[in-house]
Design a protein around this motif. Structure first.
Motif, PDB file in Angstrom:
ATOM      1  N   TYR A 468       0.968  -1.076   0.113  1.00 21.85           N
ATOM      2  CA  TYR A 468      -0.078  -0.128  -0.073  1.00 21.85           C
ATOM      3  C   TYR A 468       0.695   1.075  -0.103  1.00 21.85           C
ATOM      4  O   TYR A 468       1.838   1.279   0.553  1.00 21.85           O
ATOM      5  N   PRO A 469       0.469   2.390  -0.634  1.00 27.20           N
ATOM      6  CA  PRO A 469       1.125   3.781  -0.493  1.00 27.20           C
ATOM      7  C   PRO A 469       0.680   4.191   0.906  1.00 27.20           C
ATOM      8  O   PRO A 469      -0.305   3.706   1.522  1.00 27.20           O
ATOM      9  N   VAL A 470       1.831   5.191   1.656  1.00 26.94           N
ATOM     10  CA  VAL A 470       1.729   5.640   2.754  1.00 26.94           C
ATOM     11  C   VAL A 470       1.768   7.058   2.617  1.00 26.94           C
ATOM     12  O   VAL A 470       2.508   7.644   1.860  1.00 26.94           O
ATOM     13  N   ILE A 471       1.011   7.710   3.468  1.00 25.43           N
ATOM     14  CA  ILE A 471       0.971   9.180   3.668  1.00 25.43           C
ATOM     15  C   ILE A 471       1.427   9.488   5.280  1.00 25.43           C
ATOM     16  O   ILE A 471       0.929   8.899   6.124  1.00 25.43           O
ATOM     17  N   VAL A 472       2.623  10.023   5.089  1.00 25.73           N
ATOM     18  CA  VAL A 472       3.078  10.475   6.490  1.00 25.73           C
ATOM     19  C   VAL A 472       2.716  11.885   6.990  1.00 25.73           C
ATOM     20  O   VAL A 472       2.854  12.820   6.261  1.00 25.73           O
ATOM     21  N   TYR A 473       1.783  12.383   7.918  1.00 27.34           N
ATOM     22  CA  TYR A 473       1.273  13.324   8.514  1.00 27.34           C
ATOM     23  C   TYR A 473       2.128  13.699   9.725  1.00 27.34           C
ATOM     24  O   TYR A 473       2.324  13.109  10.641  1.00 27.34           O
ATOM     25  N   LEU A 474       2.479  15.105   9.409  1.00 28.77           N
ATOM     26  CA  LEU A 474       3.622  15.401  10.837  1.00 28.77           C
ATOM     27  C   LEU A 474       3.267  16.978  10.947  1.00 28.77           C
ATOM     28  O   LEU A 474       3.080  17.686  10.272  1.00 28.77           O
ATOM     29  N   MET A 498      -8.763   8.721   4.107  1.00 33.22           N
ATOM     30  CA  MET A 498      -7.581   8.337   3.114  1.00 33.22           C
ATOM     31  C   MET A 498      -7.517   6.858   3.289  1.00 33.22           C
ATOM     32  O   MET A 498      -7.205   6.042   2.375  1.00 33.22           O
ATOM     33  N   ALA A 499      -7.775   6.197   4.609  1.00 39.78           N
ATOM     34  CA  ALA A 499      -7.541   4.941   4.911  1.00 39.78           C
ATOM     35  C   ALA A 499      -8.820   4.128   4.108  1.00 39.78           C
ATOM     36  O   ALA A 499      -8.507   3.038   3.653  1.00 39.78           O
ATOM     37  N   GLN A 500      -9.754   4.751   3.711  1.00 38.44           N
ATOM     38  CA  GLN A 500     -10.938   4.106   3.250  1.00 38.44           C
ATOM     39  C   GLN A 500     -10.509   4.064   1.757  1.00 38.44           C
ATOM     40  O   GLN A 500     -11.264   3.552   0.912  1.00 38.44           O
ATOM     41  N   HIS A 501      -9.540   4.968   1.352  1.00 37.94           N
ATOM     42  CA  HIS A 501      -9.357   5.182   0.026  1.00 37.94           C
ATOM     43  C   HIS A 501      -8.078   4.350  -0.465  1.00 37.94           C
ATOM     44  O   HIS A 501      -7.458   4.775  -1.317  1.00 37.94           O
ATOM     45  N   GLY A 502      -7.627   3.599   0.320  1.00 34.80           N
ATOM     46  CA  GLY A 502      -6.488   2.665   0.080  1.00 34.80           C
ATOM     47  C   GLY A 502      -5.066   3.000   0.687  1.00 34.80           C
ATOM     48  O   GLY A 502      -3.937   2.603  -0.035  1.00 34.80           O
ATOM     49  N   TYR A 503      -5.002   4.183   1.522  1.00 33.18           N
ATOM     50  CA  TYR A 503      -3.888   4.480   2.046  1.00 33.18           C
ATOM     51  C   TYR A 503      -3.403   4.141   3.457  1.00 33.18           C
ATOM     52  O   TYR A 503      -4.312   3.745   4.359  1.00 33.18           O
ATOM     53  N   ILE A 504      -2.247   3.875   3.717  1.00 33.54           N
ATOM     54  CA  ILE A 504      -1.682   3.750   5.050  1.00 33.54           C
ATOM     55  C   ILE A 504      -1.421   5.245   5.361  1.00 33.54           C
ATOM     56  O   ILE A 504      -0.946   5.919   4.863  1.00 33.54           O
ATOM     57  N   VAL A 505      -1.732   5.405   6.743  1.00 37.13           N
ATOM     58  CA  VAL A 505      -1.692   6.724   7.214  1.00 37.13           C
ATOM     59  C   VAL A 505      -0.670   6.533   8.537  1.00 37.13           C
ATOM     60  O   VAL A 505      -0.998   5.809   9.553  1.00 37.13           O
ATOM     61  N   GLU A 687      -3.352  11.586  -7.469  1.00 36.83           N
ATOM     62  CA  GLU A 687      -2.859  11.506  -8.850  1.00 36.83           C
ATOM     63  C   GLU A 687      -1.188  10.950  -9.101  1.00 36.83           C
ATOM     64  O   GLU A 687      -1.070  10.463  -9.990  1.00 36.83           O
ATOM     65  N   TYR A 688      -0.649  11.465  -7.904  1.00 39.87           N
ATOM     66  CA  TYR A 688       1.001  11.068  -8.154  1.00 39.87           C
ATOM     67  C   TYR A 688       1.441   9.995  -6.988  1.00 39.87           C
ATOM     68  O   TYR A 688       2.616   9.799  -7.521  1.00 39.87           O
ATOM     69  N   LEU A 689       0.535   9.732  -6.183  1.00 37.91           N
ATOM     70  CA  LEU A 689       1.121   8.552  -5.255  1.00 37.91           C
ATOM     71  C   LEU A 689       0.484   7.184  -5.194  1.00 37.91           C
ATOM     72  O   LEU A 689       1.030   6.165  -5.012  1.00 37.91           O
ATOM     73  N   LYS A 690      -1.091   7.162  -5.796  1.00 41.89           N
ATOM     74  CA  LYS A 690      -1.776   5.897  -5.616  1.00 41.89           C
ATOM     75  C   LYS A 690      -1.447   5.007  -6.979  1.00 41.89           C
ATOM     76  O   LYS A 690      -1.105   5.454  -7.818  1.00 41.89           O
TER      77      LYS A 690
END
Length: 690
Positions: A468-474, A498-505, A687-690
């Motif tokens: 899965y793609p990951v988003i780091v929030y900081l 975002m987790a509902q749309h396929g991301y790890i956060v 657009e650029y990560l998924k």
């Protein structure tokens, strides 16, 4: 997206009770009930739990607003057990009870342009500012022009030092209302800075004073106005004129004013006592020094006419110390590897303070009583999580609102004397019908062995065989803590979207962030961005160790200090993140405000290497991957010029950058436009990560 952005404070907010307050001189509290237009304020006695209608909106409307009835109960402020006031726009009204009946009257009218209004309940006076001057309506209804400065760059009665050092206002009534102290800030020597209003044609440059690190700061003094003589005395705080005046506190007898003087370099503090009538220095009670910085955040808390509580981080954690007015330390009240958050009540008879602290966990806030002589401490609440108390005058009765990861909101009534408690609200989960992700608490280690707390949010319908793609929030800056045991467990519904749309956060508080003590906070001193990135890269290493993480599809997002961190990671550690969104970022610390920046970085003159190492204008050529930068066009905190100069540096180096502005918004994008912002960020990652 609207639910994810605004819901937890709107229609997805957990059940609550409104307008709770302890009625002075009683064992009863108020709460709002009824339907819109027919609201009533109930009074509930404790421990009998008998509720009666106290005030009806219909009665207020009939007495005061017959032509244009109020649709909701105004916010009532109790003066005593039989009187209150409230304000509608620039008009104040009172309610007074006599023989069991309420009488409602128009009380005072202040000018339409009035700001910073402050009511002194005891003396029933109102102070307020208009433009740069301070005015007072006394208890006879007479208007006093406390100041009359024609120079708009001399500002009276307003917050100073850009709201640092715990300062949140500039008006200080004396305990009995006989005097009015106020800040006077001369900022004529500070450079003008244009914040442009693009809604007008042609655009209008609104000039503010913005003191940048290493530059000329404003000069502040404290005036004391006597409404009887209509004379003002200025406290003789002396030189240097660009020192900081903090912790302003009246003595209970109104004879003295205490001010903590903090040096411009913020490494020395002196707590001084001044004669309120002459302005003369009486004595210095105590001094504190540090090789990094001293950061006062609280006024004195008087226990009697001769004793007070002083807040200090001298041992590495924010704790309470009991002093007498001769400056003698009587004893430490609290101690340990945890910190006190707030003093919420004083019980003089039992010599006890009611306070909140992180004693159980840096991720939680609990309620305690502590004897200020013996230091004996007792926890009052009994549930894990984050507690916010409303306490009666002597600290014996408490309305305890609390939440935890899976506890949306509970409200308990507590009688601290009898160890009695009763739950009055157990909120149902407003998110129960939603498809929610698994949330996992994570503890990592910094290079120095310090524990770093984070949260991993899994995609819904998680398949461990997938990547899965990951988003780091900081954020990772001072005075902010993202990871707490509070509702929702994720910390933010956008993460769950975002987790509902396929991301790890993933989110983590690195060194420099709040509620962990001075060593943790000061690890970043003189090098903002360096130790913090090392910690965030520990998080990256952990993510890469997980078999279901796609290390080639990692994104990062943050705002303000988090925007600085996001941009820093993209430029100083290129290739780690494929996509980034940086909002309202500091780019060059020499362009940020003096008070904050010089505390953590010293001045550019004293720390040229620290400023150069963390100056992102010189590193644009390192950018790999996609970076979207966003800024509010009216930002007066991190000025828009920061990111505009970054764009210019990118152009100069032939580096492509995506960029977006929000006209009309200052440092944060709020209201309905925030939905647009979060959709913009989401679309960029899609657009650029998924």
């Amino acid at each position: 997206m609207e639910e994810a952005t605004l819901g937890i404070r709107g229609k997805l907010a957990p059940q609550n009770i409104k307008q709770t307050a302890w009625i002075p001189g009683s064992n009863a509290f108020t709460q709002l009930a009824g339907n819109t237009g027919n609201e009533v304020l109930l009074s509930t006695s404790v421990p009998q739990m008998k509720s009666d209608t106290l005030i009806r909106l219909q009665d207020i409307n009939q007495a005061l607003f017959n032509r244009e009835p109020l649709k909701a109960m105004p916010a009532l402020q109790w003066i005593d057990g039989n009187s209150f006031y409230f304000s509608i726009a620039n008009t104040f009204y009172t309610g007074q009870r006599a023989n069991g009946k309420w009488q409602y009257n128009k009380w005072r009218v202040v000018p339409e342009q009035a700001e910073n209004m402050q009511v002194d309940k005891g003396s029933q006076q109102i102070a307020f500012t208009t433009a740069n001057n301070l005015q007072l309506i006394d208890n006879k209804g007479q208007l006093h022009a406390v100041t009359n400065d024609n120079n708009k760059n001399i500002v009276n009665g307003q917050s100073v030092h850009r709201n640092e050092f715990g300062i949140d206002g500039g008006i200080f009534f004396s305990p009995k209302g006989n005097f009015l102290a106020y800040y006077r800030m001369d900022q004529s020597m500070v450079n003008d800075y244009p914040v442009v209003d693009w809604a007008s044609t042609p655009a209008v440059a609104n000039l503010i004073k913005y003191p940048m690190a290493g530059g000329t700061s404003h000069q502040v003094t404290l005036g004391v106005y006597n409404p009887i003589t209509r004379q003002t005395v200025f406290i003789k705080t002396g030189e240097p004129k660009d020192q900081y005046l903090t912790c302003v506190t009246w003595s209970p007898d109104e004879q003295y004013i205490y001010i903590a003087l903090l040096s411009r370099n913020q490494n020395h503090l002196a707590l001084n006592q001044y004669d309120a009538r002459t302005g003369a220095l009486v004595k210095t009670l105590l001094e504190e020094s540090s090789d990094k910085y001293v950061e006062p955040q609280h006024p004195l808390h008087f226990l009697s006419g001769k004793e007070f509580i002083w807040w200090s981080q001298r041992d590495g954690f924010m704790h309470l110390y009991r002093y007498n007015t001769d400056g003698k330390l009587l004893n430490r009240v609290t101690q340990g590897d945890w910190l006190v958050n707030d003093i919420v009540a004083t019980n003089t008879a039992k010599k006890e303070l009611t306070l909140t602290a992180t004693k159980e966990s840096p991720l939680e806030k609990h309620i305690y009583s502590v004897n200020w002589e013996s230091g004996k401490m007792k926890r009052i609440d009994n549930a894990a999580g984050y507690h916010t108390p409303e306490v009666n005058e002597d600290g014996t009765l408490i309305i305890d609102r609390y939440q935890a990861g899976n506890t949306p909101r509970n409200i308990d009534l507590i009688d601290a004397r009898k160890n009695w408690r009763k739950n009055i609200v157990t909120a149902t989960d407003p998110l129960a019908a939603y498809q929610r992700p698994k949330i996992e608490n994570v503890t990592l280690k910094a290079d120095d062995g310090t524990a770093l707390y984070g949260k991993l949010i899994y995609p819904v319908n998680f398949d461990p065989a997938k990547k899965y793609p990951v988003i780091v929030y900081l954020y990772n800056g001072s005075h902010v803590q993202l990871i707490t045991n509070s509702f929702p467990a994720s910390g933010n519904l956008w993460y769950e979207y975002m987790a509902q749309h396929g991301y790890i956060v993933f989110s983590m508080d690195g060194r420099g962030s709040s509620n962990r003590g001075l060593k943790f906070e000061q690890a970043t001193h003189r090098q903002l961005g360096t130790a913090e990135m090392e910690d965030q890269l520990k998080g990256v290493a952990y993510l890469k160790s997980l078999p279901f993480v796609d290390a080639d599809r990692m994104g990062v997002h943050g705002w303000s200090f988090g925007g600085f961190m996001t941009t820093s990671l993209m430029l100083r550690h290129p290739g780690v993140f494929k996509v980034a969104v940086a909002g309202g970022p500091v780019i060059d610390w020499s362009m940020y405000e003096i008070m904050y920046t010089e505390r953590y970085m010293d001045s550019p003159q004293d720390n040229p290497k620290g400023y150069a190492d963390n100056n992102l204008l010189t590193k644009t050529q390192n950018l790999k991957g996609k970076l979207l930068m966003i800024h509010g066009a009216q930002d007066d905190v991190v000025v828009w010029q920061q990111s505009v100069k970054f764009v210019k540096a990118c152009v100069d180096n032939g580096v492509q950058l995506d960029y977006f502005i929000y006209p009309g918004h200052p440092h944060n994008v709020q209201g309905k436009d925030r939905v647009h912002l979060m959709q913009k960020i989401t679309d960029y990652f899609d657009e650029y990560l998924k």
